[in-house]
Design an enzyme around this catalytic site. Structure first.
Site, PDB file in Angstrom:
ATOM      1  N   GLU A  12     -30.200 -25.561 -14.020  1.00  0.00           N
ATOM      2  CA  GLU A  12     -31.294 -25.830 -13.082  1.00  0.00           C
ATOM      3  C   GLU A  12     -32.546 -25.013 -13.394  1.00  0.00           C
ATOM      4  OE1 GLU A  12     -28.795 -27.353  -9.162  1.00  0.00           O
ATOM      5  OE2 GLU A  12     -28.919 -25.200  -9.503  1.00  0.00           O
ATOM      6  N   ASP A 196     -25.212 -37.139  -7.752  1.00  0.00           N
ATOM      7  CA  ASP A 196     -23.955 -37.831  -7.417  1.00  0.00           C
ATOM      8  C   ASP A 196     -24.015 -38.286  -5.963  1.00  0.00           C
ATOM      9  OD1 ASP A 196     -23.387 -34.621  -7.301  1.00  0.00           O
ATOM     10  OD2 ASP A 196     -22.446 -35.663  -5.621  1.00  0.00           O
TER      11      ASP A 196
HETATM   12  O1  OS5 Z   1     -24.556 -25.319  -7.178  1.00  0.00           O
HETATM   13  C1  OS5 Z   1     -23.602 -26.261  -6.765  1.00  0.00           C
HETATM   14  C2  OS5 Z   1     -24.187 -27.149  -5.725  1.00  0.00           C
HETATM   15  N1  OS5 Z   1     -24.991 -28.059  -6.502  1.00  0.00           N
HETATM   16  C3  OS5 Z   1     -25.513 -29.233  -5.772  1.00  0.00           C
HETATM   17  C4  OS5 Z   1     -24.557 -30.396  -5.632  1.00  0.00           C
HETATM   18  C5  OS5 Z   1     -23.511 -30.511  -4.729  1.00  0.00           C
HETATM   19  N2  OS5 Z   1     -23.024 -29.649  -3.807  1.00  0.00           N
HETATM   20  C6  OS5 Z   1     -21.963 -30.057  -3.062  1.00  0.00           C
HETATM   21  N3  OS5 Z   1     -21.367 -31.263  -3.192  1.00  0.00           N
HETATM   22  C7  OS5 Z   1     -21.856 -32.148  -4.091  1.00  0.00           C
HETATM   23  N4  OS5 Z   1     -21.278 -33.349  -4.211  1.00  0.00           N
HETATM   24  C8  OS5 Z   1     -22.953 -31.778  -4.901  1.00  0.00           C
HETATM   25  N5  OS5 Z   1     -23.649 -32.417  -5.875  1.00  0.00           N
HETATM   26  C9  OS5 Z   1     -24.608 -31.578  -6.331  1.00  0.00           C
HETATM   27  C10 OS5 Z   1     -24.314 -28.291  -7.741  1.00  0.00           C
HETATM   28  C11 OS5 Z   1     -23.265 -27.229  -7.880  1.00  0.00           C
HETATM   29  C12 OS5 Z   1     -21.914 -27.845  -7.721  1.00  0.00           C
HETATM   30  S1  OS5 Z   1     -20.551 -26.849  -8.201  1.00  0.00           S
HETATM   31  C13 OS5 Z   1     -20.398 -27.329  -9.871  1.00  0.00           C
HETATM   32  C14 OS5 Z   1     -19.538 -26.399 -10.694  1.00  0.00           C
HETATM   33  C15 OS5 Z   1     -19.494 -26.904 -12.098  1.00  0.00           C
HETATM   34  C16 OS5 Z   1     -18.920 -25.930 -13.089  1.00  0.00           C
HETATM   35  N6  OS5 Z   1     -17.808 -25.264 -12.970  1.00  0.00           N
HETATM   36  N7  OS5 Z   1     -17.607 -24.545 -14.076  1.00  0.00           N
HETATM   37  N8  OS5 Z   1     -18.613 -24.765 -14.868  1.00  0.00           N
HETATM   38  C17 OS5 Z   1     -19.455 -25.616 -14.317  1.00  0.00           C
HETATM   39  C18 OS5 Z   1     -18.710 -24.151 -16.218  1.00  0.00           C
HETATM   40  C19 OS5 Z   1     -19.096 -22.702 -16.181  1.00  0.00           C
HETATM   41  C20 OS5 Z   1     -18.230 -21.731 -16.658  1.00  0.00           C
HETATM   42  C21 OS5 Z   1     -18.607 -20.390 -16.637  1.00  0.00           C
HETATM   43  C22 OS5 Z   1     -19.857 -20.019 -16.135  1.00  0.00           C
HETATM   44  C23 OS5 Z   1     -20.716 -20.991 -15.679  1.00  0.00           C
HETATM   45  C24 OS5 Z   1     -20.333 -22.336 -15.715  1.00  0.00           C
END
Ligand code: OS5
Length: 231
Positions: A12, A196
Protein backbone atom coordinates in the site's frame (compact mmCIF):
# COMPACT_ATOMS: atom_id res chain seq x y z
CA UNK A 1 3.62 21.66 6.46
CA UNK A 2 4.17 18.08 7.64
CA UNK A 3 1.90 15.46 6.09
CA UNK A 4 1.61 11.78 7.04
CA UNK A 5 0.66 9.18 4.45
CA UNK A 6 0.14 5.71 5.79
CA UNK A 7 -1.01 2.28 4.67
CA UNK A 8 -1.18 -1.04 6.48
CA UNK A 9 0.78 -3.32 4.17
CA UNK A 10 4.04 -2.76 2.23
CA UNK A 11 2.13 -2.96 -1.08
CA UNK A 12 0.00 0.00 0.00
CA UNK A 13 2.95 2.39 0.41
CA UNK A 14 5.35 1.06 -2.25
CA UNK A 15 3.81 3.19 -5.06
CA UNK A 16 4.28 6.28 -2.84
CA UNK A 17 7.94 5.53 -2.13
CA UNK A 18 8.52 4.86 -5.82
CA UNK A 19 6.92 8.19 -6.75
CA UNK A 20 8.83 10.32 -4.23
CA UNK A 21 12.08 8.46 -4.98
CA UNK A 22 14.45 9.77 -2.32
CA UNK A 23 13.71 9.27 1.34
CA UNK A 24 15.38 8.94 4.73
CA UNK A 25 14.49 5.82 6.74
CA UNK A 26 13.96 6.23 10.47
CA UNK A 27 13.43 3.19 12.67
CA UNK A 28 11.12 3.74 15.63
CA UNK A 29 8.91 1.53 17.82
CA UNK A 30 9.54 -1.59 15.78
CA UNK A 31 8.64 0.07 12.48
CA UNK A 32 10.16 2.08 9.62
CA UNK A 33 9.20 5.67 8.84
CA UNK A 34 10.23 7.17 5.49
CA UNK A 35 10.84 10.93 5.44
CA UNK A 36 10.53 12.80 2.14
CA UNK A 37 11.18 16.48 1.37
CA UNK A 38 8.70 17.64 -1.27
CA UNK A 39 7.97 21.23 -2.38
CA UNK A 40 9.08 22.79 0.93
CA UNK A 41 6.94 20.31 2.85
CA UNK A 42 7.85 17.18 4.75
CA UNK A 43 5.99 13.97 4.04
CA UNK A 44 6.30 11.00 6.39
CA UNK A 45 5.30 7.64 4.89
CA UNK A 46 4.84 4.35 6.74
CA UNK A 47 2.94 1.10 6.64
CA UNK A 48 1.69 0.13 10.06
CA UNK A 49 1.30 -3.64 9.67
CA UNK A 50 -2.18 -5.08 9.78
CA UNK A 51 -4.91 -4.29 12.29
CA UNK A 52 -6.27 -1.73 14.72
CA UNK A 53 -3.46 -1.86 17.30
CA UNK A 54 -0.62 -1.55 14.79
CA UNK A 55 -2.37 1.25 12.91
CA UNK A 56 -3.04 3.14 16.14
CA UNK A 57 0.66 3.01 17.06
CA UNK A 58 1.68 4.27 13.62
CA UNK A 59 -0.88 7.09 13.43
CA UNK A 60 0.04 8.20 16.94
CA UNK A 61 3.78 8.10 16.11
CA UNK A 62 3.27 10.08 12.90
CA UNK A 63 1.56 12.82 14.89
CA UNK A 64 3.30 12.81 18.27
CA UNK A 65 6.88 11.98 17.27
CA UNK A 66 7.08 13.29 13.69
CA UNK A 67 4.75 16.28 14.17
CA UNK A 68 2.48 15.54 11.19
CA UNK A 69 -0.35 18.07 10.87
CA UNK A 70 -2.56 16.08 8.49
CA UNK A 71 -2.86 12.34 7.98
CA UNK A 72 -3.92 10.51 4.81
CA UNK A 73 -4.47 6.75 4.71
CA UNK A 74 -4.22 4.92 1.39
CA UNK A 75 -5.05 1.26 0.88
CA UNK A 76 -7.49 -1.43 -0.17
CA UNK A 77 -10.83 -2.62 1.21
CA UNK A 78 -13.50 -5.26 0.89
CA UNK A 79 -16.76 -4.08 -0.66
CA UNK A 80 -19.95 -4.26 1.39
CA UNK A 81 -22.17 -2.25 -0.95
CA UNK A 82 -23.05 -4.20 -4.10
CA UNK A 83 -22.44 -0.95 -6.01
CA UNK A 84 -18.69 -1.14 -5.27
CA UNK A 85 -16.54 -3.21 -7.62
CA UNK A 86 -12.84 -4.12 -7.68
CA UNK A 87 -10.76 -1.01 -8.36
CA UNK A 88 -13.46 1.47 -7.26
CA UNK A 89 -12.30 4.28 -4.98
CA UNK A 90 -14.19 4.99 -1.78
CA UNK A 91 -13.47 7.80 0.65
CA UNK A 92 -14.74 7.45 4.21
CA UNK A 93 -17.09 10.14 5.50
CA UNK A 94 -17.13 8.29 8.83
CA UNK A 95 -15.81 5.03 10.24
CA UNK A 96 -16.81 2.57 12.95
CA UNK A 97 -15.43 -0.57 14.62
CA UNK A 98 -17.62 -3.52 13.63
CA UNK A 99 -15.96 -5.90 16.12
CA UNK A 100 -16.38 -3.66 19.18
CA UNK A 101 -19.20 -5.21 21.19
CA UNK A 102 -20.43 -4.40 24.72
CA UNK A 103 -24.04 -4.86 23.62
CA UNK A 104 -24.51 -7.09 26.71
CA UNK A 105 -24.79 -3.78 28.63
CA UNK A 106 -27.39 -2.34 26.27
CA UNK A 107 -24.96 -0.34 24.15
CA UNK A 108 -25.13 -0.27 20.36
CA UNK A 109 -22.51 -2.28 18.45
CA UNK A 110 -19.34 -0.25 17.95
CA UNK A 111 -19.97 1.99 20.96
CA UNK A 112 -18.09 2.36 24.24
CA UNK A 113 -19.01 4.88 26.97
CA UNK A 114 -17.42 8.31 26.35
CA UNK A 115 -16.85 7.28 22.73
CA UNK A 116 -19.03 7.28 19.60
CA UNK A 117 -20.13 4.63 17.11
CA UNK A 118 -18.62 6.61 14.23
CA UNK A 119 -15.47 8.73 13.85
CA UNK A 120 -15.78 11.50 11.26
CA UNK A 121 -13.14 12.45 8.73
CA UNK A 122 -11.99 15.90 7.60
CA UNK A 123 -14.43 17.67 5.29
CA UNK A 124 -11.79 19.94 3.70
CA UNK A 125 -9.67 16.95 2.67
CA UNK A 126 -12.76 15.28 1.17
CA UNK A 127 -13.44 18.47 -0.81
CA UNK A 128 -9.88 18.38 -2.15
CA UNK A 129 -10.39 14.72 -3.10
CA UNK A 130 -13.61 15.58 -4.93
CA UNK A 131 -11.89 18.31 -6.92
CA UNK A 132 -9.07 15.91 -7.86
CA UNK A 133 -11.66 13.32 -8.95
CA UNK A 134 -13.45 15.91 -11.07
CA UNK A 135 -10.27 17.16 -12.73
CA UNK A 136 -9.15 13.61 -13.51
CA UNK A 137 -12.65 12.38 -14.46
CA UNK A 138 -12.40 9.67 -11.83
CA UNK A 139 -15.37 8.20 -10.02
CA UNK A 140 -14.88 8.74 -6.27
CA UNK A 141 -17.56 7.32 -4.00
CA UNK A 142 -18.18 8.61 -0.49
CA UNK A 143 -19.35 6.17 2.14
CA UNK A 144 -19.20 4.60 5.56
CA UNK A 145 -16.22 2.33 6.14
CA UNK A 146 -16.00 -0.07 9.06
CA UNK A 147 -12.97 -1.62 10.65
CA UNK A 148 -12.35 -4.82 12.61
CA UNK A 149 -9.53 -7.18 13.47
CA UNK A 150 -10.69 -9.79 10.97
CA UNK A 151 -10.37 -10.42 7.25
CA UNK A 152 -14.05 -10.75 6.33
CA UNK A 153 -14.69 -13.54 3.82
CA UNK A 154 -18.22 -14.56 4.70
CA UNK A 155 -21.53 -13.31 3.27
CA UNK A 156 -23.41 -13.68 6.55
CA UNK A 157 -20.91 -11.54 8.47
CA UNK A 158 -20.87 -9.02 5.62
CA UNK A 159 -24.69 -8.74 5.64
CA UNK A 160 -24.69 -8.24 9.42
CA UNK A 161 -22.09 -5.48 9.06
CA UNK A 162 -24.08 -3.86 6.24
CA UNK A 163 -27.29 -3.85 8.27
CA UNK A 164 -25.74 -2.85 11.61
CA UNK A 165 -23.44 -0.06 10.41
CA UNK A 166 -24.91 0.91 6.98
CA UNK A 167 -21.36 0.28 5.80
CA UNK A 168 -20.23 0.55 2.19
CA UNK A 169 -16.79 -1.01 2.65
CA UNK A 170 -14.74 -2.72 5.34
CA UNK A 171 -11.10 -3.07 6.28
CA UNK A 172 -8.87 -3.48 9.33
CA UNK A 173 -7.31 -0.08 10.19
CA UNK A 174 -9.35 2.99 9.20
CA UNK A 175 -11.48 3.54 12.31
CA UNK A 176 -8.53 3.22 14.69
CA UNK A 177 -6.52 5.69 12.59
CA UNK A 178 -9.46 8.14 12.51
CA UNK A 179 -10.04 7.81 16.25
CA UNK A 180 -6.35 8.49 16.94
CA UNK A 181 -6.28 11.55 14.66
CA UNK A 182 -9.52 12.97 16.05
CA UNK A 183 -8.27 12.51 19.63
CA UNK A 184 -5.11 14.46 18.69
CA UNK A 185 -6.98 17.08 16.60
CA UNK A 186 -5.28 16.19 13.34
CA UNK A 187 -7.36 16.22 10.12
CA UNK A 188 -7.72 12.69 8.78
CA UNK A 189 -8.54 11.29 5.32
CA UNK A 190 -9.15 7.59 4.65
CA UNK A 191 -9.13 6.38 1.04
CA UNK A 192 -9.52 2.78 -0.09
CA UNK A 193 -9.73 1.04 -3.47
CA UNK A 194 -11.75 -2.16 -3.55
CA UNK A 195 -9.77 -5.43 -3.73
CA UNK A 196 -12.55 -7.96 -3.01
CA UNK A 197 -16.19 -8.40 -2.01
CA UNK A 198 -15.61 -9.73 1.55
CA UNK A 199 -17.29 -12.97 0.48
CA UNK A 200 -16.15 -16.60 0.19
CA UNK A 201 -13.88 -15.65 -2.76
CA UNK A 202 -12.33 -12.70 -0.92
CA UNK A 203 -8.89 -14.17 -0.26
CA UNK A 204 -8.47 -15.11 -3.96
CA UNK A 205 -9.74 -11.73 -5.17
CA UNK A 206 -7.49 -10.00 -2.62
CA UNK A 207 -4.41 -11.89 -3.84
CA UNK A 208 -5.25 -11.05 -7.46
CA UNK A 209 -6.14 -7.36 -7.10
CA UNK A 210 -4.35 -6.14 -3.96
CA UNK A 211 -1.39 -4.60 -5.81
CA UNK A 212 -3.40 -2.97 -8.62
CA UNK A 213 -6.02 -1.56 -6.23
CA UNK A 214 -3.35 -0.33 -3.80
CA UNK A 215 -1.77 1.58 -6.70
CA UNK A 216 -5.10 3.13 -7.72
CA UNK A 217 -5.50 4.47 -4.19
CA UNK A 218 -1.87 5.61 -3.83
CA UNK A 219 -1.91 7.40 -7.22
CA UNK A 220 -5.01 9.31 -6.14
CA UNK A 221 -3.41 10.39 -2.86
CA UNK A 222 -0.29 11.53 -4.73
CA UNK A 223 -2.42 13.85 -6.87
CA UNK A 224 -3.99 15.27 -3.71
CA UNK A 225 -0.66 16.20 -2.13
CA UNK A 226 0.08 19.21 -4.37
CA UNK A 227 -3.38 20.63 -3.72
CA UNK A 228 -3.03 20.14 0.03
CA UNK A 229 0.35 21.89 0.05
CA UNK A 230 -0.97 24.78 -2.11
CA UNK A 231 -4.24 25.20 -0.13
O1 OS5 B 1 -4.61 -4.69 6.11
C1 OS5 B 1 -5.59 -5.68 5.98
C2 OS5 B 1 -6.92 -5.04 5.75
N1 OS5 B 1 -6.86 -4.68 4.36
C3 OS5 B 1 -8.14 -4.25 3.76
C4 OS5 B 1 -9.06 -5.36 3.30
C5 OS5 B 1 -9.89 -6.13 4.10
N2 OS5 B 1 -10.07 -6.17 5.44
C6 OS5 B 1 -10.97 -7.06 5.94
N3 OS5 B 1 -11.69 -7.91 5.17
C7 OS5 B 1 -11.55 -7.87 3.83
N4 OS5 B 1 -12.27 -8.70 3.06
C8 OS5 B 1 -10.62 -6.97 3.25
N5 OS5 B 1 -10.24 -6.70 1.98
C9 OS5 B 1 -9.29 -5.74 2.00
C10 OS5 B 1 -6.11 -5.69 3.67
C11 OS5 B 1 -5.39 -6.49 4.72
C12 OS5 B 1 -6.00 -7.85 4.80
S1 OS5 B 1 -5.08 -9.05 5.70
C13 OS5 B 1 -4.13 -9.74 4.40
C14 OS5 B 1 -2.96 -10.57 4.88
C15 OS5 B 1 -2.23 -11.08 3.69
C16 OS5 B 1 -0.88 -11.68 4.00
N6 OS5 B 1 -0.62 -12.55 4.93
N7 OS5 B 1 0.68 -12.88 4.86
N8 OS5 B 1 1.20 -12.18 3.90
C17 OS5 B 1 0.29 -11.43 3.33
C18 OS5 B 1 2.63 -12.32 3.52
C19 OS5 B 1 3.57 -11.64 4.47
C20 OS5 B 1 4.50 -12.37 5.19
C21 OS5 B 1 5.38 -11.73 6.06
C22 OS5 B 1 5.32 -10.34 6.22
C23 OS5 B 1 4.40 -9.62 5.49
C24 OS5 B 1 3.53 -10.27 4.61
Amino acid sequence: MKIAIMGAMPEEVEPLLKFFGEYETIKYANNNYYKVNYKNSEIVIAYSKIGKVNSTITASTMIQKFGCEKLLFSGVAGAVSPDLKVGDLVVATKLGQHDLDISAFGHPYGFVPEGAVYEETDKDLIQIAKSVAKEKSLDLKEGIIVTGDQFVCDNERKEWIAKTFQADALEMEGASVALTCNALNVPVFILRAISDAADMDASFSFDEFMISSAKISADFVITMIDKIIDA
